[in-house]
Design an enzyme around this catalytic site. Structure first.
Site, PDB file in Angstrom:
ATOM      1  N   GLU A  95       0.959  -1.137  -0.370  1.00  0.00           N
ATOM      2  CA  GLU A  95       0.281   0.206  -0.088  1.00  0.00           C
ATOM      3  C   GLU A  95       0.977   0.910   0.331  1.00  0.00           C
ATOM      4  OE1 GLU A  95      -0.495  -2.562   1.994  1.00  0.00           O
ATOM      5  OE2 GLU A  95      -2.465  -2.788   3.197  1.00  0.00           O
ATOM      6  N   CYS A 126      -1.720  -2.292   7.496  1.00  0.00           N
ATOM      7  CA  CYS A 126      -1.118  -2.370   8.437  1.00  0.00           C
ATOM      8  C   CYS A 126      -1.525  -0.879   9.673  1.00  0.00           C
ATOM      9  CB  CYS A 126       0.031  -2.669   8.523  1.00  0.00           C
ATOM     10  SG  CYS A 126       1.149  -1.769   7.968  1.00  0.00           S
TER      11      CYS A 126
HETATM   12  N1  THU Z   1       2.673  -6.786   3.911  1.00  0.00           N
HETATM   13  C1  THU Z   1       1.835  -5.204   3.265  1.00  0.00           C
HETATM   14  O1  THU Z   1       2.762  -4.960   1.918  1.00  0.00           O
HETATM   15  N2  THU Z   1       0.795  -5.101   3.370  1.00  0.00           N
HETATM   16  C2  THU Z   1      -0.296  -5.425   4.563  1.00  0.00           C
HETATM   17  O2  THU Z   1      -1.077  -5.310   4.535  1.00  0.00           O
HETATM   18  C3  THU Z   1      -0.300  -6.401   5.330  1.00  0.00           C
HETATM   19  C4  THU Z   1       1.427  -6.659   5.216  1.00  0.00           C
HETATM   20  C5  THU Z   1       3.586  -7.236   3.452  1.00  0.00           C
HETATM   21  C6  THU Z   1       4.335  -6.594   4.876  1.00  0.00           C
HETATM   22  C7  THU Z   1       5.521  -8.363   4.972  1.00  0.00           C
HETATM   23  O3  THU Z   1       6.355  -8.070   3.494  1.00  0.00           O
HETATM   24  C8  THU Z   1       4.619  -8.973   4.422  1.00  0.00           C
HETATM   25  O4  THU Z   1       3.532  -8.986   4.244  1.00  0.00           O
HETATM   26  C9  THU Z   1       4.642  -9.507   6.272  1.00  0.00           C
HETATM   27  O5  THU Z   1       4.296  -8.832   6.669  1.00  0.00           O
END
Ligand code: THU
Length: 170
Positions: A95, A126
């Site tokens: 995001e 997150c």
């Molecule tokens: N992650 C995202 O890219 N977006 C989200 O909404 C949740 C988490 C990624 C961060 C990391 O690379 C992986 O997911 C595990 O946390």
């Protein structure tokens, strides 16, 4: 309780670019009726773009690949994926990748963002990403897509109630 419009829609069929990218405020239905459009791109088309963005995810540590597609109010599209790092804290979520790409290109007003994850389940943004989304699109729509469960839609404000805002800095 945030509103949900989830359906067990499953995967979306590929659409032609004609039906995906919409260029004006009105269009014609197959039966000839004229219809106003609310968006320059359908939710389904934006989710397809998020799925495409997920292909570039760099996630060798978590194996959890995420794709995001962000639609600016003028119809410009920005895609993002998660970019992990051996120093885990340096990881950037999909995001924020999309938002930072867009803002660095001069865009600040957004309509909606679609988010897709390799788990097949929803990837809810997150806390840091919610704060970043709230800066630029507090009333914007967040579309979470799951292959099994379909789409659920929230506003950023629903996802971050009582968030810190620029108005709070004085
Ligand atoms: N992650 C995202 O890219 N977006 C989200 O909404 C949740 C988490 C990624 C961060 C990391 O690379 C992986 O997911 C595990 O946390």
């Amino acid at each position: 309780m945030p509103k949900r419009n989830g359906t067990a829609a499953g995967g979306f069929a590929a659409q032609s670019s004609d039906s995906v990218f919409k260029s004006s405020g009105e269009y014609f239905l197959p039966d000839g009726r004229q219809q106003r459009r609310d968006s320059l791109m359908t939710d389904e088309a934006l989710i397809l773009q998020a799925k495409d963005a997920m292909k570039n995810a760099y996630a060798p540590y978590s194996q959890f690949r995420v794709g995001a597609a962000l639609l600016a109010k003028d119809g410009a599209l920005f895609k993002g994926c998660n970019v992990e790092n051996a120093s885990y804290g340096a990881t950037n979520c999909a995001e924020r990748t999309a938002v930072f790409k867009a803002v660095s290109e001069g865009y600040r007003e957004f309509e909606k963002i679609a988010i897709v994850a390799s788990s097949g389940d929803y990837a809810s943004p997150c806390g840091i990403c919610r704060q970043v989304l709230a800066e630029f699109m507090p009333e914007g729509k967040v579309l979470l897509y799951s292959e099994e469960k379909g789409v659920v839609t929230y506003t950023v404000r629903e996802l971050l109630p009582m968030g810190f805002r620029k108005e709070d800095i004085r």
